[in-house]
Motif scaffolding. Structure first.
Motif, mmCIF file in Angstrom:
data_model
loop_
_atom_site.group_PDB
_atom_site.id
_atom_site.type_symbol
_atom_site.label_atom_id
_atom_site.label_comp_id
_atom_site.label_asym_id
_atom_site.label_seq_id
_atom_site.Cartn_x
_atom_site.Cartn_y
_atom_site.Cartn_z
ATOM 1 N N ASP A 13 38.279 -74.508 -31.257
ATOM 2 C CA ASP A 13 37.508 -73.458 -30.495
ATOM 3 C C ASP A 13 37.172 -72.310 -31.368
ATOM 4 N N THR A 14 38.418 -71.883 -32.193
ATOM 5 C CA THR A 14 38.474 -70.897 -32.891
ATOM 6 C C THR A 14 39.064 -71.200 -34.233
ATOM 7 N N TYR A 15 39.423 -70.268 -35.215
ATOM 8 C CA TYR A 15 39.847 -70.481 -36.391
ATOM 9 C C TYR A 15 41.022 -69.363 -36.735
ATOM 10 N N ARG A 16 42.105 -69.477 -37.485
ATOM 11 C CA ARG A 16 43.023 -68.320 -37.753
ATOM 12 C C ARG A 16 43.054 -68.579 -39.527
ATOM 13 N N ILE A 17 42.971 -67.504 -40.021
ATOM 14 C CA ILE A 17 42.991 -67.386 -41.564
ATOM 15 C C ILE A 17 44.429 -66.807 -41.843
ATOM 16 N N TYR A 18 45.193 -67.305 -43.032
ATOM 17 C CA TYR A 18 46.493 -66.801 -43.315
ATOM 18 C C TYR A 18 46.186 -66.518 -44.885
ATOM 19 N N ARG A 19 47.008 -65.656 -45.319
ATOM 20 C CA ARG A 19 46.749 -65.237 -46.795
ATOM 21 C C ARG A 19 48.172 -64.809 -47.216
ATOM 22 N N SER A 20 48.322 -65.095 -48.749
ATOM 23 C CA SER A 20 49.439 -64.754 -49.300
ATOM 24 C C SER A 20 49.071 -64.348 -50.768
ATOM 25 N N THR A 21 50.049 -63.746 -51.329
ATOM 26 C CA THR A 21 49.895 -63.448 -53.007
ATOM 27 C C THR A 21 50.542 -64.313 -53.871
ATOM 28 N N THR A 22 51.279 -65.504 -53.044
ATOM 29 C CA THR A 22 51.928 -66.277 -53.748
ATOM 30 C C THR A 22 51.421 -67.867 -53.260
ATOM 31 N N PRO A 23 51.487 -68.529 -54.134
ATOM 32 C CA PRO A 23 51.121 -70.063 -53.687
ATOM 33 C C PRO A 23 52.025 -70.581 -52.542
ATOM 34 N N GLY A 24 51.525 -71.710 -51.670
ATOM 35 C CA GLY A 24 52.417 -71.991 -50.529
ATOM 36 C C GLY A 24 52.323 -71.022 -49.620
ATOM 37 N N VAL A 25 51.089 -70.657 -48.916
ATOM 38 C CA VAL A 25 50.887 -69.895 -47.859
ATOM 39 C C VAL A 25 51.576 -70.213 -46.538
ATOM 40 N N ASP A 26 52.342 -69.308 -45.831
ATOM 41 C CA ASP A 26 53.020 -69.724 -44.693
ATOM 42 C C ASP A 26 52.186 -69.521 -43.499
ATOM 43 N N ALA A 27 51.765 -70.601 -42.944
ATOM 44 C CA ALA A 27 51.053 -70.556 -41.709
ATOM 45 C C ALA A 27 51.698 -70.438 -40.403
ATOM 46 N N SER A 28 53.120 -70.017 -40.667
ATOM 47 C CA SER A 28 53.862 -70.012 -39.210
ATOM 48 C C SER A 28 53.997 -68.392 -39.230
ATOM 49 N N GLY A 29 53.576 -67.511 -40.133
ATOM 50 C CA GLY A 29 53.697 -66.144 -40.002
ATOM 51 C C GLY A 29 52.535 -65.556 -39.306
ATOM 52 N N SER A 30 52.396 -64.112 -39.366
ATOM 53 C CA SER A 30 51.163 -63.481 -38.733
ATOM 54 C C SER A 30 49.843 -63.726 -39.766
ATOM 55 N N PRO A 31 48.975 -64.253 -39.014
ATOM 56 C CA PRO A 31 47.683 -64.511 -39.687
ATOM 57 C C PRO A 31 46.932 -63.190 -39.805
ATOM 58 N N LEU A 32 46.156 -63.572 -41.104
ATOM 59 C CA LEU A 32 45.131 -62.431 -41.418
ATOM 60 C C LEU A 32 44.137 -62.070 -40.452
ATOM 61 N N GLU A 33 43.461 -63.279 -40.011
ATOM 62 C CA GLU A 33 42.441 -62.803 -39.096
ATOM 63 C C GLU A 33 42.656 -64.016 -37.817
ATOM 64 N N THR A 34 42.012 -63.610 -36.734
ATOM 65 C CA THR A 34 42.449 -64.749 -35.725
ATOM 66 C C THR A 34 40.893 -64.830 -34.673
ATOM 67 N N GLY A 35 40.933 -65.789 -33.789
ATOM 68 C CA GLY A 35 39.774 -65.844 -32.963
ATOM 69 C C GLY A 35 38.432 -65.941 -33.712
ATOM 70 N N LEU A 36 38.524 -66.435 -34.781
ATOM 71 C CA LEU A 36 37.162 -66.563 -35.542
ATOM 72 C C LEU A 36 36.254 -67.696 -34.994
ATOM 73 N N SER A 37 35.018 -67.626 -34.692
ATOM 74 C CA SER A 37 34.188 -68.750 -34.336
ATOM 75 C C SER A 37 33.504 -69.347 -35.107
ATOM 76 N N SER A 38 33.287 -68.630 -36.365
ATOM 77 C CA SER A 38 32.329 -69.261 -37.444
ATOM 78 C C SER A 38 33.162 -69.881 -38.320
ATOM 79 N N THR A 39 32.858 -70.597 -39.393
ATOM 80 C CA THR A 39 33.376 -71.254 -40.484
ATOM 81 C C THR A 39 33.313 -70.442 -41.713
ATOM 82 N N ASP A 40 32.890 -69.122 -41.843
ATOM 83 C CA ASP A 40 32.958 -68.436 -43.026
ATOM 84 C C ASP A 40 33.466 -67.231 -42.541
ATOM 85 N N HIS A 41 34.083 -66.584 -43.674
ATOM 86 C CA HIS A 41 34.527 -65.070 -43.344
ATOM 87 C C HIS A 41 34.898 -64.311 -44.822
ATOM 88 N N VAL A 42 34.636 -63.092 -44.636
ATOM 89 C CA VAL A 42 34.760 -62.201 -45.883
ATOM 90 C C VAL A 42 35.904 -61.327 -45.661
#
Length: 139
Positions: free
Chosen positions: A65-94
């Motif tokens: 239904d939607t997507y969440r983006i997670y970001r880090s400045t080190t490899p091994g992004v932790d997707a259990s933390g706070s997302p950078l973006e939530t509720g995205l309905s499209s499959t692209d983001h800037v």
């Protein structure tokens, strides 16, 4: 003292009442249904560097239904933390909050929603990008 009729009806009433309680509490999801199943993990995540931003693109999932983006400045992004973006309905983001010269690592998760209940997928494969500033014009 209970009558003979009430003594004979009591077991039947008890069985019916127990059955109703079991029906109303079965399952783990909303309204007694099974728990909401998580969608598949997104695939095809790509990150493209721009001047002061990173463009992300991934493959659409019909069960998301939607997507969440997670970001880090080190490899091994932790997707259990706070997302950078939530509720995205499209499959692209800037990601316009990215700073030039810093390497960022991204993962995307898919989210399925039903009423108040949500289920999040495992993260996609990781993608990295380093935004850059445009070089000065050559003489």
């Amino acid at each position: 003292m209970p009558s003979a009729i009430s003594r004979r009806l009591f077991p039947a009433v008890l069985i019916i009442a127990s059955s109703l309680v079991c029906i109303s509490c079965s399952g783990g999801g909303a309204n007694g249904d099974d728990p909401l199943e998580s969608p598949a993990s997104p695939t095809g995540l790509e990150a493209s560097s721009q001047d002061g931003s990173v463009v992300l693109d991934w493959t659409d999932l019909t069960e998301a239904d939607t997507y969440r983006i997670y970001r880090s400045t080190t490899p091994g992004v932790d997707a259990s933390g706070s997302p950078l973006e939530t509720g995205l309905s499209s499959t692209d983001h800037v990601d316009e909050s990215a700073e030039n010269g810093t390497t960022y690592y991204y993962v995307v998760t898919a989210v399925r929603s039903e009423g108040e209940e949500t289920a999040e997928s495992d993260p996609s494969g990781e993608a990295e990008a380093t935004p850059f500033s445009n070089p000065p014009d050559r003489p």
